[in-house]
Design a protein around this motif. Structure first.
Motif, PDB file in Angstrom:
ATOM      1  N   VAL A 176     -78.638 -17.577  27.212  1.00  0.00           N
ATOM      2  CA  VAL A 176     -77.610 -18.388  27.077  1.00  0.00           C
ATOM      3  C   VAL A 176     -76.300 -17.641  26.907  1.00  0.00           C
ATOM      4  O   VAL A 176     -75.122 -18.064  27.429  1.00  0.00           O
ATOM      5  N   GLY A 177     -76.349 -17.037  25.840  1.00  0.00           N
ATOM      6  CA  GLY A 177     -75.332 -16.135  25.449  1.00  0.00           C
ATOM      7  C   GLY A 177     -74.953 -15.282  26.358  1.00  0.00           C
ATOM      8  O   GLY A 177     -73.672 -15.066  26.816  1.00  0.00           O
ATOM      9  N   CYS A 178     -75.977 -14.669  27.167  1.00  0.00           N
ATOM     10  CA  CYS A 178     -75.401 -13.964  28.259  1.00  0.00           C
ATOM     11  C   CYS A 178     -74.850 -14.664  29.519  1.00  0.00           C
ATOM     12  O   CYS A 178     -73.801 -14.089  30.204  1.00  0.00           O
ATOM     13  N   PHE A 179     -75.383 -15.660  29.786  1.00  0.00           N
ATOM     14  CA  PHE A 179     -74.564 -16.650  30.549  1.00  0.00           C
ATOM     15  C   PHE A 179     -73.379 -16.895  30.441  1.00  0.00           C
ATOM     16  O   PHE A 179     -72.323 -16.786  31.314  1.00  0.00           O
ATOM     17  N   LEU A 180     -73.079 -17.431  29.192  1.00  0.00           N
ATOM     18  CA  LEU A 180     -71.788 -17.507  28.795  1.00  0.00           C
ATOM     19  C   LEU A 180     -70.715 -16.585  28.688  1.00  0.00           C
ATOM     20  O   LEU A 180     -69.591 -16.701  28.920  1.00  0.00           O
ATOM     21  N   ALA A 181     -71.223 -15.512  28.633  1.00  0.00           N
ATOM     22  CA  ALA A 181     -70.391 -14.117  28.507  1.00  0.00           C
ATOM     23  C   ALA A 181     -69.701 -13.727  29.778  1.00  0.00           C
ATOM     24  O   ALA A 181     -68.792 -12.861  29.727  1.00  0.00           O
ATOM     25  N   GLY A 182     -70.360 -14.296  30.953  1.00  0.00           N
ATOM     26  CA  GLY A 182     -69.976 -13.930  32.201  1.00  0.00           C
ATOM     27  C   GLY A 182     -70.200 -12.652  32.624  1.00  0.00           C
ATOM     28  O   GLY A 182     -70.877 -11.996  32.644  1.00  0.00           O
ATOM     29  N   LEU A 183     -69.168 -12.234  33.679  1.00  0.00           N
ATOM     30  CA  LEU A 183     -69.218 -10.782  34.455  1.00  0.00           C
ATOM     31  C   LEU A 183     -69.143  -9.596  33.446  1.00  0.00           C
ATOM     32  O   LEU A 183     -69.959  -8.714  33.718  1.00  0.00           O
ATOM     33  N   PRO A 184     -68.597  -9.548  32.273  1.00  0.00           N
ATOM     34  CA  PRO A 184     -68.397  -8.363  31.424  1.00  0.00           C
ATOM     35  C   PRO A 184     -69.946  -8.070  30.925  1.00  0.00           C
ATOM     36  O   PRO A 184     -70.293  -7.059  30.592  1.00  0.00           O
ATOM     37  N   ASP A 185     -70.773  -9.151  30.804  1.00  0.00           N
ATOM     38  CA  ASP A 185     -72.174  -8.784  30.162  1.00  0.00           C
ATOM     39  C   ASP A 185     -73.195  -7.992  31.108  1.00  0.00           C
ATOM     40  O   ASP A 185     -74.126  -7.576  30.865  1.00  0.00           O
ATOM     41  N   PHE A 186     -72.635  -8.111  32.469  1.00  0.00           N
ATOM     42  CA  PHE A 186     -73.484  -7.490  33.669  1.00  0.00           C
ATOM     43  C   PHE A 186     -75.069  -7.908  33.662  1.00  0.00           C
ATOM     44  O   PHE A 186     -75.960  -6.996  33.752  1.00  0.00           O
ATOM     45  N   THR A 187     -75.230  -9.116  33.423  1.00  0.00           N
ATOM     46  CA  THR A 187     -76.460  -9.837  33.529  1.00  0.00           C
ATOM     47  C   THR A 187     -76.679 -10.878  34.466  1.00  0.00           C
ATOM     48  O   THR A 187     -77.377 -11.612  34.721  1.00  0.00           O
ATOM     49  N   TYR A 188     -75.295 -11.077  35.250  1.00  0.00           N
ATOM     50  CA  TYR A 188     -75.398 -11.925  36.279  1.00  0.00           C
ATOM     51  C   TYR A 188     -76.284 -11.824  37.589  1.00  0.00           C
ATOM     52  O   TYR A 188     -76.741 -10.749  37.867  1.00  0.00           O
ATOM     53  N   GLY A 189     -76.268 -12.712  38.413  1.00  0.00           N
ATOM     54  CA  GLY A 189     -77.317 -12.602  39.728  1.00  0.00           C
ATOM     55  C   GLY A 189     -76.278 -12.313  40.823  1.00  0.00           C
ATOM     56  O   GLY A 189     -75.156 -12.278  40.995  1.00  0.00           O
ATOM     57  N   THR A 190     -77.061 -12.167  41.852  1.00  0.00           N
ATOM     58  CA  THR A 190     -76.455 -11.745  43.155  1.00  0.00           C
ATOM     59  C   THR A 190     -76.017 -13.125  43.945  1.00  0.00           C
ATOM     60  O   THR A 190     -76.295 -14.128  43.358  1.00  0.00           O
ATOM     61  N   GLU A 191     -75.293 -12.981  45.001  1.00  0.00           N
ATOM     62  CA  GLU A 191     -74.713 -14.136  45.464  1.00  0.00           C
ATOM     63  C   GLU A 191     -75.813 -15.169  46.134  1.00  0.00           C
ATOM     64  O   GLU A 191     -77.021 -14.649  46.293  1.00  0.00           O
ATOM     65  N   THR A 192     -75.450 -16.287  46.100  1.00  0.00           N
ATOM     66  CA  THR A 192     -76.302 -17.449  46.609  1.00  0.00           C
ATOM     67  C   THR A 192     -75.660 -18.763  47.368  1.00  0.00           C
ATOM     68  O   THR A 192     -74.346 -18.937  46.831  1.00  0.00           O
ATOM     69  N   SER A 193     -76.225 -19.397  48.113  1.00  0.00           N
ATOM     70  CA  SER A 193     -75.600 -20.530  48.768  1.00  0.00           C
ATOM     71  C   SER A 193     -76.382 -21.850  48.168  1.00  0.00           C
ATOM     72  O   SER A 193     -75.883 -22.899  48.527  1.00  0.00           O
ATOM     73  N   LEU A 194     -77.140 -21.713  47.252  1.00  0.00           N
ATOM     74  CA  LEU A 194     -77.709 -22.710  46.450  1.00  0.00           C
ATOM     75  C   LEU A 194     -76.734 -23.621  45.740  1.00  0.00           C
ATOM     76  O   LEU A 194     -75.586 -22.834  45.203  1.00  0.00           O
ATOM     77  N   PRO A 195     -76.940 -25.024  45.794  1.00  0.00           N
ATOM     78  CA  PRO A 195     -75.985 -25.708  45.096  1.00  0.00           C
ATOM     79  C   PRO A 195     -75.513 -25.511  43.647  1.00  0.00           C
ATOM     80  O   PRO A 195     -74.638 -26.035  43.055  1.00  0.00           O
ATOM     81  N   TRP A 196     -76.781 -24.884  42.789  1.00  0.00           N
ATOM     82  CA  TRP A 196     -76.320 -24.531  41.392  1.00  0.00           C
ATOM     83  C   TRP A 196     -75.951 -23.099  41.164  1.00  0.00           C
ATOM     84  O   TRP A 196     -75.886 -22.609  40.213  1.00  0.00           O
ATOM     85  N   GLY A 197     -75.449 -22.408  42.158  1.00  0.00           N
ATOM     86  CA  GLY A 197     -74.621 -21.139  42.041  1.00  0.00           C
ATOM     87  C   GLY A 197     -73.657 -21.282  41.192  1.00  0.00           C
ATOM     88  O   GLY A 197     -72.861 -22.226  41.102  1.00  0.00           O
ATOM     89  N   VAL A 198     -73.245 -20.166  40.303  1.00  0.00           N
ATOM     90  CA  VAL A 198     -72.289 -20.163  39.497  1.00  0.00           C
ATOM     91  C   VAL A 198     -71.206 -19.057  39.779  1.00  0.00           C
ATOM     92  O   VAL A 198     -71.476 -18.124  39.858  1.00  0.00           O
ATOM     93  N   ASP A 199     -69.979 -19.709  39.780  1.00  0.00           N
ATOM     94  CA  ASP A 199     -68.891 -18.532  39.874  1.00  0.00           C
ATOM     95  C   ASP A 199     -68.519 -18.290  38.289  1.00  0.00           C
ATOM     96  O   ASP A 199     -67.754 -18.782  37.538  1.00  0.00           O
TER      97      ASP A 199
END
Length: 233
Positions: free
Chosen positions: A116-139
């Motif tokens: 959850v901490g990785c998720f909230l840290a955003g792009l600088p954490d470098f743990t984000y996923g690839t692009e998706t068209s699914l409705p739960w995708g996160v910017d």
């Protein structure tokens, strides 16, 4: 990255509290085969050392393979390092039983809250996923909708924790003997899947560094489960 640091502390605190609660709730003794207090302390020290070294080594290596400078941590690398340290310690201490179940609930909380901490840290954490068209995708701030792979991992591991807590009273002998290896199997298996949704570069056969660590853990878990089953029979 303050938010990540805060969640690292929360993850550590929840890990310790969950381990203590689980051990007292089900009456687990000290890890099997470790009978002396001094030996237990050395065992814990070996686990901690393996966790720190594995986390830093593989997290930083993946960062550099991805073309970034600096240092990083990896939960997967930490689990791998701790397992290697535990098995080396057990080999030289002459311990053949599984010693890991007592740590499983704590490890799950460490992973789930830490992610959850990785998720909230955003792009600088470098743990984000690839692009998706699914409705739960996160910017995460770059205008792209991405897989929240960090949360996928958190939810999966919490689901496994629920299975363990519900099923343990019904099959305590199974969990005490094979529970840690089942945890490794589930953890490495789900992480292997999520790695296909991450932007890390392949290192061999189209798989990234963490894919290969997952495969090593899967082989370890299957081997140990098979050995444990044969010893019982």
């Amino acid at each position: 990255m303050i938010i990540h640091f805060v969640f690292d502390l929360l993850a550590l605190a929840s890990s310790v509290l969950m381990s203590l609660w689980f051990r007292r709730k089900v009456g687990l003794p000290r890890p099997a085969g470790i009978t002396q207090a001094a030996q237990h302390h050395y065992y814990l020290l070996a686990l901690l050392l393996g966790l720190v070294v594995g986390s830093t080594l593989f997290g930083t290596l993946n960062l550099h393979l991805s073309g970034h400078a600096g240092t990083a941590k990896s939960l997967l690398g930490g689990v791998f390092g701790a397992i290697v340290a535990a098995e080396v310690f057990k080999y030289f201490a002459g311990i053949r039983q599984s010693t890991g179940l007592t740590f499983v609930p704590g490890l799950i909380m460490l992973i789930a809250v830490g992610r959850v901490g990785c998720f909230l840290a955003g792009l600088p954490d470098f743990t984000y996923g690839t692009e998706t068209s699914l409705p739960w995708g996160v910017d995460f701030g770059d205008g792209l909708q991405r897989h929240p792979v960090q949360l996928y991992e958190s939810f999966t591991m919490l689901a496994f924790l629920a299975v363990l807590l519900v099923n343990y009273p019904r099959q305590p002998a199974f969990w005490q003997r094979q529970g840690f290896y089942v945890f490794v199997l589930v953890y490495a298996g789900q992480r292997f899947i999520w790695e296909f949704l991450k932007p890390y570069p392949p290192v061999l056969a189209g798989l990234n560094l963490f894919h290969w660590i997952c495969l090593a853990l899967l082989v370890y878990a299957l081997f140990m489960l098979n050995r444990s089953q044969h010893h019982v029979e």
